[in-house]
Design an enzyme around this catalytic site. Structure first.
Site, PDB file in Angstrom:
ATOM      1  N   LYS A  67      16.443  -2.991   5.980  1.00  0.00           N
ATOM      2  CA  LYS A  67      17.625  -2.222   5.561  1.00  0.00           C
ATOM      3  C   LYS A  67      18.148  -2.857   4.280  1.00  0.00           C
ATOM      4  O   LYS A  67      18.308  -4.087   4.226  1.00  0.00           O
ATOM      5  CB  LYS A  67      18.707  -2.247   6.638  1.00  0.00           C
ATOM      6  CG  LYS A  67      19.988  -1.525   6.189  1.00  0.00           C
ATOM      7  CD  LYS A  67      20.950  -1.256   7.318  1.00  0.00           C
ATOM      8  CE  LYS A  67      21.811  -2.434   7.638  1.00  0.00           C
ATOM      9  NZ  LYS A  67      22.883  -2.091   8.602  1.00  0.00           N
ATOM     10  N   HIS A 137      36.809   1.195  10.500  1.00  0.00           N
ATOM     11  CA  HIS A 137      35.792   2.243  10.668  1.00  0.00           C
ATOM     12  C   HIS A 137      34.932   2.024  11.926  1.00  0.00           C
ATOM     13  O   HIS A 137      34.661   2.945  12.683  1.00  0.00           O
ATOM     14  CB  HIS A 137      34.910   2.252   9.412  1.00  0.00           C
ATOM     15  CG  HIS A 137      33.818   3.262   9.429  1.00  0.00           C
ATOM     16  ND1 HIS A 137      34.062   4.606   9.334  1.00  0.00           N
ATOM     17  CD2 HIS A 137      32.473   3.118   9.550  1.00  0.00           C
ATOM     18  CE1 HIS A 137      32.903   5.254   9.381  1.00  0.00           C
ATOM     19  NE2 HIS A 137      31.926   4.372   9.521  1.00  0.00           N
ATOM     20  N   MET A 219      32.041  -9.049  17.176  1.00  0.00           N
ATOM     21  CA  MET A 219      31.145  -8.226  16.363  1.00  0.00           C
ATOM     22  C   MET A 219      31.458  -8.262  14.870  1.00  0.00           C
ATOM     23  O   MET A 219      30.677  -7.779  14.063  1.00  0.00           O
ATOM     24  CB  MET A 219      31.214  -6.762  16.840  1.00  0.00           C
ATOM     25  CG  MET A 219      30.942  -6.564  18.307  1.00  0.00           C
ATOM     26  SD  MET A 219      29.343  -7.205  18.843  1.00  0.00           S
ATOM     27  CE  MET A 219      28.215  -6.172  17.920  1.00  0.00           C
ATOM     28  N   THR A 221      32.014 -10.908  12.691  1.00  0.00           N
ATOM     29  CA  THR A 221      31.529 -11.993  11.836  1.00  0.00           C
ATOM     30  C   THR A 221      30.034 -11.846  11.572  1.00  0.00           C
ATOM     31  O   THR A 221      29.215 -12.051  12.463  1.00  0.00           O
ATOM     32  CB  THR A 221      31.831 -13.360  12.491  1.00  0.00           C
ATOM     33  OG1 THR A 221      33.240 -13.445  12.657  1.00  0.00           O
ATOM     34  CG2 THR A 221      31.345 -14.501  11.625  1.00  0.00           C
ATOM     35  N   ASP A 222      29.723 -11.471  10.316  1.00  0.00           N
ATOM     36  CA  ASP A 222      28.318 -11.266   9.946  1.00  0.00           C
ATOM     37  C   ASP A 222      28.003 -11.934   8.604  1.00  0.00           C
ATOM     38  O   ASP A 222      27.024 -11.601   7.959  1.00  0.00           O
ATOM     39  CB  ASP A 222      28.003  -9.762   9.891  1.00  0.00           C
ATOM     40  CG  ASP A 222      28.942  -9.011   8.958  1.00  0.00           C
ATOM     41  OD1 ASP A 222      29.838  -9.647   8.349  1.00  0.00           O
ATOM     42  OD2 ASP A 222      28.796  -7.788   8.826  1.00  0.00           O
TER      43      ASP A 222
END
Ligand code: NAD
Length: 320
Positions: A67, A137, A219, A221-222
């Site tokens: 991706k 979102h 979810m 923290t990336d």
């Protein structure tokens, strides 16, 4: 190659199909049949954008690809959402490009499916109250996927920007669930399952807030530096993630690792619970799933979309 346009994804991909694809790919990762490539993420010095690649290979499903995309914070002026991505699939036998698929809605669906997989396998028995931290979102997708996999009686929510809470109220209403805006101490005490999905760079949910039994899907923290949870809370919980290498470098557990509060060995891949090789919750007071978002998730949902698009005649064929 086949092209599946972003505008077609909503009519093709269901939350159910996304859930199955993500549960399967997590299981394949934990049995070493699928692996993710190291993540590339760069601040490109233009439009404050973060751009990068997440890729991998699933040797069981023969799904290969990446991706490409990222975060453009000023996209509102173009009438576009800030996260923009495209998924590319390649033929694992020949290396020829096989498909290009719009990745924006798929990112939301695969991220929501990941926390839902963790809720299916780790939520305390009889969990009734869902606590939401974050109202951006992604939050609506998260709530819908959680409510699909587990029957909750009520949703409570908190957001650093209270003016955004109407999104949570509207989504709960759509799901026929009562909603109440609460402070963080109440959220931590009353929620049986908590989903955090914000862009925070410092802890919001503190150790003292959480009275178990509780399952937390962290979810948001990336990226290096982002943080939603108190490392002391992480240190006393049973820990799961999608991919350990990402969890300790760009995921929520990076902070407890850096502080020396936990060792990498304390973190289990969620796929091991799916496969039944790890017992999962098994009496733990607090469980945390660190959903960092892996390339294989994107490839799994994109492969499913291509299959559905071909069946419905919605994939465009182009020569390259
Ligand atoms: P959004 O911009 O629509 O919403 C941002 C959310 O974070 C809101 O709740 C907002 O109030 C909060 N927020 C903004 N700045 C903050 C700050 N400085 N401190 C605390 N909270 C803040 O974003 P979104 O699309 O809903 O995404 C939310 C987060 O999820 C982002 O960090 C995004 O990178 C992450 N994300 C993770 C994955 C994954 O696979 N783990 C996938 C997609 C998005």
């Amino acid at each position: 190659m086949l092209v599946v346009a972003e505008k077609e994804i909503g009519g093709l991909m269901t939350p159910e199909a996304a859930f199955d694809a993500i549960e399967q790919v997590f299981a394949a990762m934990a049995s070493d049949k699928a692996y993710n490539f190291p993540v590339v993420r760069e601040a490109i010095g233009h439009e404050d954008a973060l751009y990068g690649f997440k890729g991998g290979f699933d040797g069981a499903a023969l799904t290969l690809g990446l991706k490409a995309g990222g975060y453009w914070p000023n996209n509102q002026k173009h009438g576009l959402i800030n996260h923009q991505s495209t998924i590319f699939l390649f033929d694992a036998d020949t290396g020829r490009v096989a498909a290009a698929v719009g990745g924006n809605l798929l990112t939301a669906l695969r991220t929501a499916a990941a926390s839902a997989v963790s809720i299916k396998h780790l939520a305390p028995k009889g969990a009734k109250v869902l606590g939401m931290i974050g109202a951006g979102h992604q939050s609506a997708f998260q709530m819908r996927a959680a409510a699909r996999i587990h029957r909750f009686d009520k949703v409570i929510g908190w957001n650093p920007h209270p003016e955004m809470l109407s999104r949570l109220a509207d989504t709960a209403a759509e799901l026929d669930l009562p909603f109440e805006a609460v402070d963080l101490p109440r959220l931590g005490a009353e929620a049986d399952v908590i989903i955090s999905i914000t862009s925070a760079f410092s802890p919001m949910l503190l150790d003292a807030h959480v009275t178990g039994p509780t399952h937390i899907a962290a979810m948001g923290t990336d990226t290096k530096g982002k943080q939603e949870l108190d490392p002391a809370l992480v240190a006393r919980a049973r820990l799961y993630t999608d991919e350990i290498a990402q969890s300790v470098s760009i995921g929520e557990f990076q902070h407890a690792i850096a502080a020396g509060l936990i060792a990498e060995e304390a973190i289990t891949q969620i796929g091991a619970v799916v496969n039944g090789t790890h017992p999962g919750r098994d009496g733990a007071e607090v469980t945390i799933f660190d959903g960092t978002g892996v390339g294989l998730q994107d490839l799994a949902v994109a492969a499913k979309v291509v299959e559905l698009a071909e069946r419905k005649g919605l994939a465009q064929k182009v020569e390259i």
